[in-house]
Design an enzyme around this catalytic site. Structure first.
Site, short mmCIF file in Angstrom:
data_model
loop_
_atom_site.label_atom_id
_atom_site.label_comp_id
_atom_site.label_asym_id
_atom_site.label_seq_id
_atom_site.Cartn_x
_atom_site.Cartn_y
_atom_site.Cartn_z
CB ALA A 123 46.32 -6.14 53.92
CG ASN A 191 52.54 -11.19 51.18
OD1 ASN A 191 53.18 -12.14 50.68
ND2 ASN A 191 53.27 -10.11 52.03
CG HIS A 221 44.53 -4.82 48.35
ND1 HIS A 221 45.73 -4.70 47.61
CD2 HIS A 221 44.85 -4.52 49.69
CE1 HIS A 221 46.85 -4.69 48.45
NE2 HIS A 221 46.42 -4.26 49.83
#
Length: 270
Positions: A123, A191, A221
């Site tokens: 991601a 992750n 993010h």
């Protein structure tokens, strides 16, 4: 088909089920041959309509079934998939990259057996640029992750501190530290930070902020890199999966793109 590689998937949740369907629909150079799942009856129903239903096997048996073993399961069973795959010299593709950080002995083991560990982008974005910058001098790498509070539910770090996510009404920092500690405290949530750490300057020097943010609907993010060659600032907003809000919809697509790159004649990106 010349050059065809076989694939086995451990886990048929939000990531694994999507990936299995895509492979069954047809991806040049790849053939799905085996899957494993905690709920075997549900998995059996899920693959019954496939054009070429894969075998349903136990997690440790995936390595004997295929050239490529994809881990798409809860981090708690990571070793049951990773260790046999690496011992057998397979290509191992982990989605729980955070579970790899405290188990770097698996990398040393892979050198001995000839296995490869291929970490997908997941991601995240900009890993190619971070890897390139890390070939030179890098002074800092930080990642700020913002998720709706329910997307952080069950994180050991928050459970141990009795953090009430339901009581968070405004954006709140729930963790500051390095990627190694973040991976231990938030195994289902970081992750992206783990992949960033492995691509760049390592888990001890990669700094992480995690926010429980009720004002966002997407897992967001933001990466900042200060390097001799470049200054990078990158933000990605991922739509959470309906099946599992901890996982972005882009994650299984990223793994699929990673698998294509293993067999493609033309591969774009490092």
């Amino acid at each position: 088909m010349a050059g065809e590689m076989t694939v086995a998937i451990g886990g048929l949740g939000a990531i694994g089920a999507h990936l299995a369907r895509a492979l069954d629909a047809g991806v040049e150079g790849l053939r799905l041959v085996a899957v494993s799942a905690r709920d075997q009856e549900k998995a059996r129903r899920g693959i019954a309509g496939f054009r070429a239903p894969p075998r349903l096997v136990a997690l440790p048996e995936l390595a004997a079934a295929a050239d490529i073993v994809v881990e798409a399961a809860p981090a708690a069973v990571f070793e049951q998939i990773a260790e046999p795959a690496i011992a057998a010299g397979r290509i191992f593709v982990p989605s729980s990259v955070g579970a790899l950080l405290p188990r770097m002995q698996l990398v040393a083991r892979a050198r001995e057996t000839g296995a490869r560990i291929v970490v997908p982008t997941g991601a995240l974005l900009g890993l190619d640029a971070v890897r390139a910058a890390a070939e030179g001098s890098v002074s800092s790498v930080t990642i700020e992750t913002r998720k709706p509070p329910r997307g952080l539910e069950g994180a050991p770090y928050l459970v141990e501190r009795s953090v009430d996510l339901g009581g968070i009404a405004a954006p709140t920092v729930v963790f500051r530290g390095n990627a190694f500690d973040a991976a231990r405290g938030f195994p289902a949530n970081v992750n992206v930070a783990a992949a960033l750490a492995l691509a760049g300057i390592g888990p001890e020097r990669t700094m992480v902020e995690i926010w429980a943010d009720p004002t966002v609907t997407r897992n967001t993010h933001t990466i900042r890199v200060e390097a001799e060659a470049a200054r990078l600032t990158m933000t990605i907003e991922n739509v959470p999966s309906e099946e599992n809000p901890r996982t972005g919809k882009v994650t299984p697509l990223s793994i699929l793109a990673c698998l294509r790159g293993l067999t493609s004649t033309l591969k774009v990106g490092s």
